[in-house]
Structure formats: structure tokens, C-alpha cells
Design an enzyme around this catalytic site. Structure first.
Site, PDB file in Angstrom:
ATOM      1  CG  HIS A   7       0.198   3.003  -3.835  1.00  0.00           C
ATOM      2  ND1 HIS A   7       1.471   2.661  -4.216  1.00  0.00           N
ATOM      3  CD2 HIS A   7      -0.606   2.635  -4.885  1.00  0.00           C
ATOM      4  CE1 HIS A   7       1.448   2.123  -5.435  1.00  0.00           C
ATOM      5  NE2 HIS A   7       0.200   2.094  -5.857  1.00  0.00           N
ATOM      6  CD  GLU A  16      -2.155   3.771  -7.567  1.00  0.00           C
ATOM      7  OE1 GLU A  16      -1.097   4.337  -7.884  1.00  0.00           O
ATOM      8  OE2 GLU A  16      -2.298   2.523  -7.623  1.00  0.00           O
ATOM      9  CG  HIS A  41      -2.831  -0.926  -7.113  1.00  0.00           C
ATOM     10  ND1 HIS A  41      -1.680  -0.309  -6.677  1.00  0.00           N
ATOM     11  CD2 HIS A  41      -2.996  -2.029  -6.335  1.00  0.00           C
ATOM     12  CE1 HIS A  41      -1.163  -1.016  -5.678  1.00  0.00           C
ATOM     13  NE2 HIS A  41      -1.942  -2.063  -5.447  1.00  0.00           N
ATOM     14  CD  GLU A  89      -2.501  -0.830 -11.799  1.00  0.00           C
ATOM     15  OE1 GLU A  89      -3.038   0.247 -11.428  1.00  0.00           O
ATOM     16  OE2 GLU A  89      -1.380  -1.196 -11.421  1.00  0.00           O
TER      17      GLU A  89
HETATM   18 ZN    ZN Z   1      -0.739   1.379  -7.541  1.00  0.00          ZN
END
Ligand code: ZN
Length: 267
Positions: free
Chosen positions: A59, A96, A153, A230
Site C-alpha cells: 500500500h 498498514e 503486509h 501477512e
Molecule cells: Zn495489505
């Protein structure tokens, strides 16, 4: 002309248990030998010298202010998806994008200390910056001839779920068939590194700390081994507290990723 020397380096044969710092310089001794072996100090002392790693911090902090730009559809590897998304955040608003940027920065420092050449797919984490799009992120490793790519992430799911998982690309003919096996190995090494750093596997997605996705442009566009991680669930209070800690971002998340990457790169 370089002198004919060999460098006795204990760190190169040491177990990459920490993956966290440069080899101890005190361990290196220049000794003159009769055999005409030329080993430069730089290449011999650093276990990841000559290796190229791309880190993709997920992001961007400004994505939420650039809805039109990040909403544009791009080819995500056989299907069209938005250029990017805003990412998630903790209950207290820690984004994030900022977490991923911080871990990426710590991870880069750890890999550079081991001699790797490291590129990030974005150059800042700014409220005025957006992107890049997932197709650009996915192709980035190809252009710099990376040996491995890791996309960083954090998840945002129901608060009872916690822990990390590594996402491998699914096998897609013409897209990921060339990197499927290598990316699978990379995912296993990264999972092992994160576990060794003390992170628990996610208690969802099957509980094995692994997932496989065929719809992610960040993975599908890559021609070199790639994995997305993640690192925790930002909606889980314990995971969120860990993510907000700079020492956890460096000494657990980045250290675990560095350890896993080092294992993969030194095979
Ligand atoms: Zn993400």
C-alpha cells in the site's frame, strides 16, 4: 593489482541463526597463503554479497486520498483489479502502509548489513504519495534481476484471529508456472524464519502459516521467486500492540524475514 590473499571468515560457515547483523569483523583475519586465491574482503565477509532482494512495502499512506488513481483497473495477471488499495489499520488507527514501510526499512538494513543489494518498490511513506499499482510492484523484481521478492503486509480480519501467514502464488500457466516451485520454497523459508523469530502461525487459513493465491498482481507479474506475508492481524489487540512496537518491527518481524530470506538465498 590485488595482493594474493585469502580471508578466513568464520561467519560464512556459521549458522544464520540471527540473520540480524553483519558478521563480526573481529572474526576476519587476512592471511597470506601460497595458493593464488584472491578473495575480496567485501565478498567473503558478507554472506549475502551479490544477492539482490526486492522488498515491497504494501500500500501507501496516501492511497486513501487518491481514490481515483488507486481505483483504476490494471491487469493483475489474467484479471483486472484496482491499481492498489488503502490497506487496513489497527483499532487505534496505526496504518498498514506505515507498518509495512517500517518493517521494510528495518529489513533492508539487516539485508544490506549481510551484503545484499536491496530495492524497495516505493521510495516513501507519505500522505501525499500513492501506489505504485500492483502490476508495477509485481514487475519490479524482474527489472532489477532480483533473486527474491518479499511483499510486506498485515491483515485486517475478525479480532479473534491472530498470527502470520505467507502467501505463495498459485500455478497459473503463462504467468507463474516459471516461479511456482521457487516461490513455494521461498514461502517455506520465510515461514521458518518468522517462526524462529517467535511469531506464531495464523490460527486461520488452515493454521499452517501458508496461503496460496492466484488473484494477486503483485505475485502474478513476477518472474523471480516471490512471496507476500501477512505478518499479523491488525484487528487483533495483541498483534496490533506488537505491530506498534518499533522493537518488534525490527527484532521480530524484520529479523524473521531476514532469516528466512538468508536461508533461501544461501541454498
Ligand atoms: Zn495489505
Amino acid at each position: 593489482m590485488l595482493p594474493v590473499v585469502a580471508l578466513a571468515v568464520t561467519a560464512c560457515s556459521a549458522s544464520p541463526t540471527s540473520g540480524t547483523s553483519a558478521p563480526p569483523t573481529g572474526a576476519a583475519r587476512l592471511v597470506v597463503r601460497s595458493t593464488p586465491t584472491v578473495v575480496t574482503a567485501a565478498s567473503a565477509a558478507k554472506p549475502l554479497a551479490g544477492r539482490v532482494v526486492v522488498i515491497d512495502p504494501g500500500h501507501n499512506l496516501g492511497n486513501s486520498r487518491h481514490a481515483a488513481q488507486i481505483g483504476r483497473l490494471v491487469n493483475a495477471g489474467g484479471s483486472r483489479k484496482p491499481c492498489n488499495t488503502t490497506g487496513t489499520a489497527t483499532a487505534s488507527g496505526y496504518p498498514e502502509a506505515t507498518f509495512a514501510w517500517s518493517v521494510a526499512t528495518y529489513l533492508k538494513a539487516r539485508l544490506v548489513a549481510q551484503g545484499a543489494t536491496v530495492y524497495l518498490t516505493r521510495s516513501s511513506n507519505s500522505a501525499s504519495a500513492w501506489g505504485p499499482c500492483v502490476d508495477v510492484r509485481g514487475r519490479f523484481g524482474n527489472t532489477v534481476h532480483a533473486d527474491a521478492v518479499v511483499s510486506v503486509h498485515a491483515d485486517g480480519t475478525a479480532s479473534r484471529f491472530h498470527g502470520f501467514f505467507a502467501i505463495r502464488p498459485a500455478r497459473k500457466q503463462g504467468w507463474t508456472d516459471d516461479i511456482y516451485t521457487g516461490s513455494g520454497r521461498l514461502a517455506l523459508d520465510v515461514r521458518a524464519g518468522l517462526q524462529a523469530a517467535g511469531l506464531p502461525r495464523a490460527n486461520y487459513n488452515g493454521g499452517d502459516g501458508l496461503d496460496t493465491r492466484g488473484d494477486l498482481g503483485t505475485l502474478n507479474w513476477s518472474n523471480v521467486p516471490t512471496v507476500m506475508v501477512e505478518l499479523g492481524n491488525m484487528k487483533n489487540a495483541t498483534d496490533a500492540a506488537h505491530m506498534r512496537s518499533a522493537s518488534w518491527r525490527d527484532s521480530v518481524y524484520a529479523a524473521g524475514l531476514a532469516r528466512g530470506l538468508a536461508t533461501f538465498l544461501r541454498r
